[in-house]
Design a protein around this motif. Structure first.
Motif, short mmCIF file in Angstrom:
data_model
loop_
_atom_site.label_atom_id
_atom_site.label_comp_id
_atom_site.label_asym_id
_atom_site.label_seq_id
_atom_site.Cartn_x
_atom_site.Cartn_y
_atom_site.Cartn_z
N MET A 1 0.83 -1.17 0.00
CA MET A 1 0.00 0.00 0.00
C MET A 1 0.88 1.24 0.00
SD MET A 1 -2.77 1.26 2.69
CE MET A 1 -1.80 2.57 3.34
N LYS A 2 0.46 2.26 -0.74
CA LYS A 2 1.17 3.53 -0.82
C LYS A 2 0.34 4.59 -0.14
CE LYS A 2 3.95 3.32 -4.70
NZ LYS A 2 4.20 3.47 -6.07
N LEU A 3 0.99 5.41 0.64
CA LEU A 3 0.36 6.55 1.28
C LEU A 3 1.00 7.81 0.72
CD1 LEU A 3 -1.75 7.13 3.48
CD2 LEU A 3 0.12 7.28 5.10
N MET A 4 0.22 8.58 -0.04
CA MET A 4 0.72 9.81 -0.65
C MET A 4 0.25 10.98 0.21
SD MET A 4 2.18 8.97 -3.61
CE MET A 4 2.09 10.43 -4.59
N ALA A 5 1.12 11.97 0.40
CA ALA A 5 0.78 13.11 1.24
C ALA A 5 1.29 14.40 0.61
CB ALA A 5 1.39 12.95 2.63
N VAL A 6 0.54 15.46 0.85
CA VAL A 6 0.94 16.82 0.48
C VAL A 6 0.91 17.62 1.77
CG1 VAL A 6 0.37 18.88 -0.85
CG2 VAL A 6 -0.01 16.62 -1.84
N ALA A 7 2.00 18.31 2.07
CA ALA A 7 2.09 19.11 3.29
C ALA A 7 2.37 20.56 2.91
CB ALA A 7 3.20 18.59 4.19
N ASP A 8 1.97 21.48 3.79
CA ASP A 8 2.25 22.88 3.54
C ASP A 8 3.67 23.20 4.01
OD1 ASP A 8 2.03 22.96 6.27
OD2 ASP A 8 0.45 24.46 6.33
N GLY A 9 4.01 24.48 4.05
CA GLY A 9 5.37 24.88 4.41
C GLY A 9 5.77 24.55 5.83
N ALA A 10 4.79 24.37 6.71
CA ALA A 10 5.09 24.02 8.10
C ALA A 10 5.02 22.52 8.36
CB ALA A 10 4.13 24.75 9.03
N HIS A 17 -3.72 10.52 0.55
CA HIS A 17 -4.38 9.54 -0.33
C HIS A 17 -3.70 8.19 -0.16
CE1 HIS A 17 -6.57 7.99 -3.75
NE2 HIS A 17 -5.43 7.64 -4.33
N ALA A 18 -4.49 7.14 -0.04
CA ALA A 18 -3.95 5.77 0.08
C ALA A 18 -4.44 4.94 -1.09
CB ALA A 18 -4.40 5.15 1.40
N THR A 19 -3.55 4.13 -1.63
CA THR A 19 -3.88 3.27 -2.75
C THR A 19 -2.95 2.06 -2.75
OG1 THR A 19 -4.28 3.23 -5.13
CG2 THR A 19 -2.39 4.49 -4.36
N SER A 20 -3.11 1.20 -3.73
CA SER A 20 -2.24 0.02 -3.80
C SER A 20 -0.82 0.44 -4.14
CB SER A 20 -2.77 -0.96 -4.85
OG SER A 20 -2.56 -0.44 -6.13
N ALA A 21 0.12 -0.45 -3.92
CA ALA A 21 1.53 -0.12 -4.12
C ALA A 21 1.98 -0.23 -5.57
CB ALA A 21 2.39 -1.04 -3.26
N THR A 32 -4.35 12.46 -5.34
CA THR A 32 -3.96 13.00 -4.04
C THR A 32 -4.43 14.44 -3.90
OG1 THR A 32 -2.02 11.58 -4.06
CG2 THR A 32 -2.02 13.39 -2.49
N LEU A 33 -4.29 15.23 -4.95
CA LEU A 33 -4.74 16.62 -4.89
C LEU A 33 -6.26 16.73 -4.77
CD1 LEU A 33 -2.37 18.33 -7.46
CD2 LEU A 33 -2.32 18.52 -4.98
N GLU A 34 -6.99 15.75 -5.28
CA GLU A 34 -8.45 15.76 -5.14
C GLU A 34 -8.87 15.46 -3.71
OE1 GLU A 34 -10.03 13.01 -7.93
OE2 GLU A 34 -9.36 14.17 -9.67
N GLN A 35 -8.04 14.80 -2.93
CA GLN A 35 -8.36 14.42 -1.55
C GLN A 35 -7.88 15.45 -0.54
OE1 GLN A 35 -10.19 11.73 -0.82
NE2 GLN A 35 -10.31 11.26 -3.00
N ARG A 36 -7.64 16.67 -0.94
CA ARG A 36 -7.09 17.66 -0.01
C ARG A 36 -8.13 18.14 0.99
NH1 ARG A 36 -7.59 20.04 -4.97
NH2 ARG A 36 -8.87 21.91 -5.02
N PHE A 37 -7.63 18.60 2.13
CA PHE A 37 -8.48 19.06 3.23
C PHE A 37 -8.91 20.51 3.07
CE2 PHE A 37 -5.47 16.08 5.56
CZ PHE A 37 -6.29 14.99 5.39
N VAL A 38 -8.20 21.28 2.27
CA VAL A 38 -8.48 22.69 2.07
C VAL A 38 -9.01 22.92 0.66
CG1 VAL A 38 -6.79 23.46 3.76
CG2 VAL A 38 -6.09 23.12 1.41
N ALA A 39 -9.66 24.05 0.45
CA ALA A 39 -10.26 24.31 -0.86
C ALA A 39 -9.23 24.76 -1.90
CB ALA A 39 -11.34 25.38 -0.72
N ALA A 40 -8.24 25.51 -1.47
CA ALA A 40 -7.26 26.06 -2.41
C ALA A 40 -6.22 25.01 -2.81
CB ALA A 40 -6.55 27.25 -1.78
N LYS A 41 -5.85 25.04 -4.07
CA LYS A 41 -4.78 24.15 -4.55
C LYS A 41 -3.43 24.76 -4.19
CE LYS A 41 -7.16 22.05 -8.40
NZ LYS A 41 -7.17 21.78 -9.82
#
Length: 136
Positions: A1-10, A17-21, A32-41
């Motif tokens: 399984m792969k766990l993809m993450a996007v983090a801000d500057g802090a 996003h989690a999916t198969s490996a 992953t970008l579609e699963q973001r917690f905030v509205a802005a890209k």
């Protein structure tokens, strides 16, 4: 399984996003970008050498996102990134710190759940704890 993450500057999680490996990371960026917690890209994404792809750069440029990744050593085409952009690459450790923060939750170190949705729910709980810990 792969766990993809996007983090801000802090290092605060913006998208998880989690999916198969099996699939390559380049094909998972859109999901992953579609699963973001905030509205802005995000304005820019910083990745390692695996994200050096002209097609990915073009797809993200359409959305207004700048991809910063060092070139692979076997790159055939001309370089598209200069040294000024690549100075931001040194901040990539913040995403690694996000994964270290997530591994502070014992339930996330080893995946005990059979279904990906259940594991992703626990990852979201961990992200919420990190967000609440940093903002309150």
């Amino acid at each position: 399984m792969k766990l993809m993450a996007v983090a801000d500057g802090a290092g605060i999680p913006v998208a998880i996003h989690a999916t198969s490996a099996s699939p390559h990371e380049i094909t998972l960026i859109e999901a992953t970008l579609e699963q973001r917690f905030v509205a802005a890209k995000p304005e820019r994404l910083i990745g390692d050498r695996a994200y050096d792809s002209d097609r990915l750069d073009a797809q993200l440029q359409i959305q207004g996102i700048d991809m910063i990744a060092p070139h692979k050593s076997n790159r055939i085409r001309n370089a598209t990134q200069d040294g000024r952009k690549l100075r931001r690459y040194r901040h990539r450790w913040r995403v690694e710190r996000l994964f270290a923060w997530l591994h502070n939750f014992r339930r996330l170190v080893t995946r005990y759940e059979f279904h990906v949705e259940n594991f992703l729910g626990f990852v979201h709980l961990g992200c919420m704890c990190i967000i609440l810990r940093t903002h309150f």
